[in-house]
Design an enzyme around this catalytic site. Structure first.
Site, PDB file in Angstrom:
ATOM      1  N   ALA A  58       0.823  -1.206   0.000  1.00 28.10           N
ATOM      2  CA  ALA A  58       0.000   0.000   0.000  1.00 28.10           C
ATOM      3  C   ALA A  58       0.863   1.265   0.000  1.00 28.10           C
ATOM      4  O   ALA A  58       2.088   1.204   0.089  1.00 28.10           O
ATOM      5  CB  ALA A  58      -0.925  -0.028   1.203  1.00 28.10           C
ATOM      6  N   HIS A  59       0.197   2.398  -0.036  1.00 25.25           N
ATOM      7  CA  HIS A  59       0.880   3.700  -0.114  1.00 25.25           C
ATOM      8  C   HIS A  59       1.824   3.918   1.071  1.00 25.25           C
ATOM      9  O   HIS A  59       1.523   3.586   2.195  1.00 25.25           O
ATOM     10  CB  HIS A  59      -0.126   4.839  -0.197  1.00 25.25           C
ATOM     11  CG  HIS A  59      -1.155   4.874   0.865  1.00 25.25           C
ATOM     12  ND1 HIS A  59      -1.591   6.033   1.438  1.00 25.25           N
ATOM     13  CD2 HIS A  59      -1.848   3.880   1.465  1.00 25.25           C
ATOM     14  CE1 HIS A  59      -2.510   5.755   2.327  1.00 25.25           C
ATOM     15  NE2 HIS A  59      -2.698   4.470   2.362  1.00 25.25           N
TER      16      HIS A  59
END
Lengths: 326, 326, 326
Positions: C240-241
């Protein structure tokens, strides 16, 4: 609504079933009991839908003789409604309109052999020495690596990537976004760094295999990753290098199978299972979803392992208690 | 750094917030408190970052009135900093430079209707009877199946595959590699072999839906798979045939939802959950990651089920003990 | 069979190993002990294959001095057979035949800088201001977003999607279907609706990184998602980010890492693990597959958490018992 229309007697003949009612009654679509109207055919195979059966407006209903009811006028009788429904769905399926055709935007190596009645959509790339047999459909943005062989009537949806030297049997369906033949996770440690093990093996897929969307099947490091005839894979399944999957085994979405696992014939593996490397699962094993398979399964049977849903406050108590035990 | 620049007073006006400091103070970028310099705006919404707030060099800080501090000269006050930050991120976002354009390498069927101000990048394939409304952006290597409708201002990233007869609402974002409308895992047993259930249904996606990268959403066997307005899906989510996802529900990465599951409105489902087929989850349910949902959830609330991290030697004791119990 | 052939003495020299037997003995392929014939070289590194070693027909065998056996005539001795096998696999790997070439079907923005000896296959899209260094291979149907930089000798397989402003180091391999730089799951609540947080960050990938098929790596909301040198990702991994993955860390298939997680150097994380957001895992941690990591791991060591496989009837008892406890 499909663009087809059949009489009750025609359907009975196609499915080899007995029927009752008006042989000339026509329907043009299959629907659930609840949504079906007088131009639709429906089906009943679970007591769960008893009420829907009683209230349906379906023009024809497919059901077991035992479940017969006077409220339905036109009906087809089957001893295996689910199977008859599968065949019914096939006769109503819109015709495949993929005529023999090669889109000029596709880039095809001059050494590739494409049978004359294949359909190859736009923007594909077919590398050298590829062999594509008759009746194969390849939709758009597909890449077929060099030396790959695809047997007759296989259907490959858009955005599929096939690495070199893959073998794909006849009558297969590959759904979009799937990747066949990527390198396995093979590295040797040199101090703290990893050195790559070159993968010289390939993937071999049998006949009548269906591979869901977004699956990844790695090629073997040596030899082959081997998917048996009639295997059915749901979406986003990962099969690592050198896996062997036996005939007619069905696997649920997102299940992850590590390297050199051998799964037998006629198994049903649920979704989101994790299967560790170098183990074997015998034939006719059923495994429920989210099971962590850490050892070989030598006995036919049904297995589970997933954790249990609970209210979050109870879960917090549980994990505190488990931690105290240690 | 974005290519935009705003004064404190302009930002206050755009976000409808009060401010303190020099109304003409200019910033050109958003950064975390720690990394922000004098030409940056930053934000503070969690005590966890108290020290960063005290030491920040940000030119402007967005924060709650209660958290005000003399060390910051230029500030914006919000009662919901997270929401104001979302809006701030939007005003600094580089302009979408996808001008009306159709790349000549894309293959578009003559019956497809593409609104005049759409952008269609290279190497796409748009099949017959597709309808694309105004403001839609379709990046490269995208396949749009026949009969699909895409409402205005939807943005489709590269390498997306959309099967025939899909409906996509307005203001949606589809990330790369996602597949919409693949066949569900539908087979009937005939002896040991599987016979395919043809899928005549489709996928319907509401307005303002965001679908992460590498998701797969299967079409319905009959009827539709139905994704409500405002649904937000993380990456690599699998939604099986005939799922219904209620408005504004958000699902974490890699979660796998089996066939005919109904999830209510305003739910938050964590990543790597497995949800078995034919169950219903009511509105406003929160489920933590890695939970195996084996039954319907009828009561609003928070649920869990994942196992607990432990040292491997303790885990080995635990599994030995669990095996003895049987 | 590869298209290469080497003498025993040549292989010994290339791998810097001692040997015994006929220095001029030639082999043209690597195979497992069981399958190897007289023109093949094989290797032995686990007692598990003792019987195969005794019965092999391999022309040459690579093994430890301690495992030497009179039944083999031609042999290479290594202190780390696994590492020597990796190098052996590399010397037998078919040569990369991707000559400098840009396929005319690819659409390349005039501002992109492509080094003269790159290979760019059919139907790619390379946006503005992209920089591609020497020796890079980009196969078909790849999209490279604007402003992306790709360092020398990196290999990008077909159907990869790279969002704008990504940075990719040298000597990397990206497998098919992977997506680099998609938006993270970032939304702020406004009542029941979600408002999008625009992601202005990017992804930065170090040198010698391998990314498996079907992975998704989200860009940072602000700053960067950072993949260290020598990281090896299996297939279908989701990062994820704002994740940070340390040097030489290896992650198994389908593992899901939530936002802003920091994983240290030289870790080995199994497949199908779920790692919650905003935690840190220190260096040299080993985590077994299917572990739910809910808190930071501060101590080097080996961790687990997956549930245990059992017969389904025992599992049903277990869950009934666990539910009674509450």
């Amino acid at each position: 609504m499909s663009n087809k229309e059949f009489k009750l007697s025609e359907i009975a003949k196609k499915l080899d079933l007995s029927f009752e009612g008006d042989p000339n009654y026509k329907v043009n679509s299959i629907k659930n009991l609840k949504e079906a109207g007088k131009f639709d055919i429906s089906f009943y195979y679970s007591k769960k839908f008893k009420k829907d059966l009683e209230e349906t407006n379906a023009g024809i209903v497919l059901l077991e003789k035992n479940d017969d009811t006077n409220s339905i006028k036109n009906k087809l009788f089957s001893e295996n409604v689910h199977l008859s429904y599968a065949r019914l769905s096939q006769i109503f399926e819109p015709s495949n309109d993929y005529l023999p055709f090669i889109d000029e935007s596709s880039v095809i190596h001059k050494s590739a052999k494409i049978s004359s009645n294949c359909h190859i959509g736009p923007n594909c790339h077919i590398e050298k020495d590829v062999l594509v047999e008759e009746g194969v459909v390849i939709k758009s943005n597909v890449t077929i690596g060099s030396g790959t062989k695809i047997k007759k009537n296989t259907f490959i949806n858009s955005n599929v990537s096939i690495y070199p030297n893959t073998f794909i049997g006849r009558d297969c369906i590959l759904h979009s976004g799937s990747v066949i033949g990527s390198d396995g996770l093979g590295f040797a440690k040199n101090g703290k760094k990893w050195e790559k093990i070159a993968h010289s093996g390939h993937v071999e897929i049998g006949n009548s295999v269906e591979i869901g969307a977004g699956c990844t099947i790695d090629k073997a490091s040596l030899g082959k990753t081997d998917i048996g005839d009639g295997v059915k894979l749901d979406n986003q399944i990962h099969l690592a290098h050198n896996c062997v999957i036996g005939e007619n085994t069905l696997i649920g979405a997102n299940t992850t199978v590590a390297g050199s696992v051998k799964i037998g014939k006629n198994c049903m593996i649920g979704g989101l299972c994790g299967i560790v490397d170098n183990i074997a699962i015998t034939d006719e094993v059923i495994i429920y979803p989210m099971t962590f398979v850490t050892n070989s399964v030598e006995k036919k049977g049904t297995y589970s392992g997933g954790s249990v849903l609970m209210e979050h406050k109870d879960w917090l108590k549980k994990i505190v208690s488990e931690r105290k035990k240690r």
